[in-house]
Design an enzyme around this catalytic site. Structure first.
Site, PDB file in Angstrom:
ATOM      1  N   GLU A  73      -5.972  -3.498 -39.660  1.00 51.52           N
ATOM      2  CA  GLU A  73      -4.784  -4.333 -39.795  1.00 51.52           C
ATOM      3  C   GLU A  73      -4.901  -5.451 -40.823  1.00 51.52           C
ATOM      4  OE1 GLU A  73      -1.819  -3.875 -38.080  1.00 51.52           O
ATOM      5  OE2 GLU A  73      -2.776  -1.987 -37.536  1.00 51.52           O
ATOM      6  N   SER A 441       4.344   1.314  27.674  1.00 55.62           N
ATOM      7  CA  SER A 441       3.330   0.790  28.590  1.00 55.62           C
ATOM      8  C   SER A 441       2.216   0.024  27.895  1.00 55.62           C
ATOM      9  CB  SER A 441       2.719   1.947  29.404  1.00 55.62           C
ATOM     10  OG  SER A 441       3.693   2.526  30.239  1.00 55.62           O
TER      11      SER A 441
END
Length: 779
Positions: A73, A441
């Site tokens: 770059e 229960s």
């Protein structure tokens, strides 16, 4: 005209630069980064972000990675002052040819200019933006160091594959940290800024390899690597992950999503951009065991209730693959694959999506034919035998039923495992925390705990007999036992162990629902419980998550724990901004001076007498030893728990625990229809608990539940019971020596009638032989 032109230019320049950003804003700039969630052992389990980014300081980047990007770059980055005029001139010359050939024009931007554009400007392709970019680049160079500018660039840039910055790209493409990247992998990442889609590692592999090799050549030309190194790297194959992964560990989807929701509730949008470190309570080993146990248990239930038929059908085998792909398989069942039935005689032949052919196992064919049947053209899921292993294909079916499993530490409330359904990919609804269901229960222990807190003792007797009550609407309500039988007068232990409904309602009537509901609310089972007797049988609604926290109070001596999934949150600088443990320690940060070590208070509010908690724990051990969860005794260690089954078998529960771990299991259909006759908690939920605990308890020592030091003990019908001081029976009957340990109720309480024996052991013991006195024989 010259003056007018100058004035116009001045006005345009003033308008253009009046809102130019301040380059100084980048001194303390941090791009949005992902919050990463870790298990307690450091395993990465998830990321939360809009832009998947892992910020890496420049000093932690390998030199060859930075050099690869500079070669691709901006080779003169460390020599120019923000704008590379020589490079810009070359780009303009090339743009003449690009314009003629219809190609995209080159900008000639330096890395500094790209930072200015990415962070401070927009992507508009205009002359005005380029001028702003050049001016800001010069200002950046005078404000920040070259290393800082390069650091911002490498962490900000979009590199495809759901990756912002090199840290995330290294992980998503190669599954490793940037410090572990090879030279070839560094060069490939540097090839991506020009256009990640143009160099996709799978769709455009040749272009990707070519661009990577060009970067390696540029690095060698710049003298950063040798030609030999470049050639070796160019010869390497380009191997990347098939797709980006947030984390290698994939069994905690429900847990991670719940962490994300709770994180959003606390941190808001900062969760997705703040780069937080989040340590959770998850134990990966237990989580995997929980997911496996729940999925297997749901599949076993589903198989018990028959084959529901193929998920699709084709009239011709041409193009069947596209139709089969439309049905998603559970991602958690990685070995399952879509297949088509190609024939049914002599056996059922199948062909899979990947081209394998074989026959279904005979037992699966019988199972299918006993259900909806199976025929040519049916689309099904199969599990092929392992490669290289001879065998039949197994027929698979995605269960219609669902469920949840939660496991937590009883003393801290740390949630070690959470599974909210059969498959997160098929349904992300978390049934562990979001599904409100009746516990049945499994709620009864809290009724008995309230009784023991209010005058009852383990020696108290309550009638197990028919009872009819008038409801609020004037209609009579007659609670019945599961087997529709009644045992008469029973001690509390037996009523809980055998889950007697009528006895529980009588007990609740004696205690008062106001006290029972208050206890349930204090324990966090529900925010508000109606003061009606039906609630004593678990007709209220709660979640497995809340029930597991409430059951923890039995194990930890009556303290309320705050269940939590997130242990600690730190910001990107390592500062702790939240922690689950809110206890304070005044001297923990002080140096050692030879005195006593600091003492931290025990966590949790005392909501139940420790002796009450132990009494219920002991009774719930009896549920496993002699009661409705007797199959869990196979674990071979002290285990307590309670089953739960709601009306019409709509939900099946089991809440179980050891001294180290509490685990709750729930099974039910999402539309709350019946599970089918006989699908009780002991039938459907307990086997899942057993499978999970067999794996989860590996490495845990076998230990007994700790009794409070002030508890008094006495034998009641052959069972050692704990009492509060002053409430124990006056006459303590020693346990017999002929038989030891608890005995079956069916032997001691024949037909519900008391034998009159002083203990359970003597009731079933054979009659003693007459002892021979010394005077009957010779000396």
């Amino acid at each position: 005209m010259v003056a007018l032109a100058a004035l116009s230019a001045a006005i345009w320049m003033a308008w253009l630069f009046h809102d130019l950003p301040d380059a100084g804003d980048l001194v303390d700039y941090h791009p949005p980064t992902a919050t990463r969630a870790y298990a307690w052992d450091g395993t990465l389990i998830g990321e939360f972000s809009r832009e998947r980014r892992i910020y890496v300081p420049y000093d932690n980047m390998p030199p060859q990675l930075a050099e690869a990007f500079l070669a691709a770059e901006d080779r003169n980055f460390f020599r120019h002052s923000g704008v590379d005029y020589q490079g810009l001139s070359r780009a303009m010359v090339r743009n003449v040819l690009n314009a003629v050939r219809g190609r995209r024009l080159e900008g000639g931007s330096t890395i500094t200019q790209q930072v200015a554009k990415n962070v401070l400007l927009t992507n508009d392709a205009t002359i005005a933006r380029k001028l702003k970019e050049a001016i800001l680049a010069s200002r950046l160079e005078s404000t920040l160091s070259k290393e800082r500018i390069l650091e911002l660039y490498l962490n900000e840039i979009w590199l495809g594959y759901r990756s912002y910055g090199v840290g995330a790209a290294a992980y998503n493409y190669f599954g490793k940290s940037i410090s572990d990247l090879t030279l070839a992998e560094c060069a490939y990442l540097a090839a991506l800024p020009k256009g990640p889609d143009n160099y996709h590692p799978q769709r455009r592999r040749a272009a990707a390899v070519g661009r990577r090799n060009w970067v390696l050549g540029q690095m060698a030309e710049a003298g950063w690597i040798s030609r030999a190194e470049a050639m070796r790297a160019q010869a390497e194959p380009l191997n990347v992950q098939p797709e980006p992964k947030r984390a290698r560990y994939s069994d905690g989807d429900y847990f991670v999503e719940e962490v994300r929701r709770r994180g959003l509730a606390t941190l808001g949008d900062r969760l997705n951009e703040g780069g937080y470190y989040m340590r959770t309570t998850l134990d990966p080993r237990l989580q995997t065991a929980a997911r496996t146990a729940l999925m297997v248990g749901l599949e076993k239930y589903d198989r018990r209730h028959g084959w529901r038929g193929a998920f699709g059908h084709v009239d011709t085998l041409d193009g069947w693959e596209s139709e089969a792909k439309s049905k998603a398989r559970p991602a958690e069942r990685r070995t399952w694959i879509q297949a088509v039935v190609t024939g049914v005689r002599p056996g059922v032949q199948v062909r899979t999506l990947d081209g394998r052919e074989g026959v279904l196992a005979g037992e699966d064919v019988s199972w299918a034919r006993a259900g909806r049947g199976i025929g040519t053209g049916d689309l099904i899921f199969v599990e092929p035998p392992e490669p290289g292993v001879a065998g039949d294909f197994r027929l698979k079916q995605i269960p219609a039923v669902n469920g949840a499993l939660v496991a937590m530490e009883p003393y801290s409330g740390r949630v070690l495992a959470m599974v909210g359904g059969y498959s997160f990919t098929l349904s992300s609804f978390n049934r562990a925390t979001q599904a409100l269901r009746q516990p049945g229960s499994s709620f009864k222990p809290f009724v008995y705990a309230a009784a023991l807190e209010n005058g009852y003792t383990p020696a108290s007797v309550v009638m197990d007999a028919p009872i009819t009550l008038s409801g609020a609407n004037g209609q009579a309500w007659t609670p019945e036992n599961y087997e529709h039988d009644y045992y008469g007068a029973l001690q509390l232990r037996k009523g809980l162990e055998l889950s007697r409904n009528a006895m529980t309602v009588r007990l609740a009537q004696g205690v008062g629902m106001t006290k029972i509901s208050a206890l349930a609310e204090r324990l966090g089972i529900t925010g508000k419980m109606d003061r009606v007797l039906a609630m004593a049988l678990g007709s209220g609604e709660t979640t497995v998550y809340r029930m597991a926290a409430a059951y923890s109070s039995f194990v930890n001596g009556g303290k309320k724990v705050e269940p939590h999934l997130i242990e600690l949150v730190q910001d990107r600088e390592g500062k702790t901004i939240w922690k689950a443990d809110g206890r304070e320690c005044d001297r923990c940060d002080a140096g050692f001076g030879g005195g006593e070590s600091p003492r931290t208070p025990l966590a949790g509010e005392q909501v139940m007498d420790p002796i009450t908690a132990y009494q219920i724990t002991s009774m719930l051990q009896g549920v496993v030893q002699r009661g409705t969860a007797a199959s869990a005794s196979v674990l071979g260690r002290p285990v307590g728990g309670k089953t739960g089954t709601t009306n019409d078998y709509r939900s099946a529960w089991f809440m179980g625990f050891t001294p180290q771990l509490v685990a709750g299991v729930f099974i039910g259909f999402d539309d709350n229809r019946s599970l089918g006759k006989g699908e009780t908690g002991s039938q459907a939920a307990v086997p899942i608990f057993i499978d999970f605990m067999k794996e989860a308890l590996l490495g845990y020592p076998v230990a007994d539940f700790k009794a409070p030091s002030n508890a008094k003990f006495a034998s009641v019908r052959g069972i050692r019971e704990a009492f509060r001081p002053g409430t124990e029976p006056r006459e303590v009957i020693a346990a017999p020596t002929v038989l030891t340990g608890p005995q079956p109720y069916s032997s001691v309480w024949s037909d519900g009638q008391v034998t009159g024996a002083p203990s359970a052991a003597t009731a079933v013991a054979p009659p003693p032989k007459r002892a021979v006195e010394e005077t009957d024989g010779l000396f």
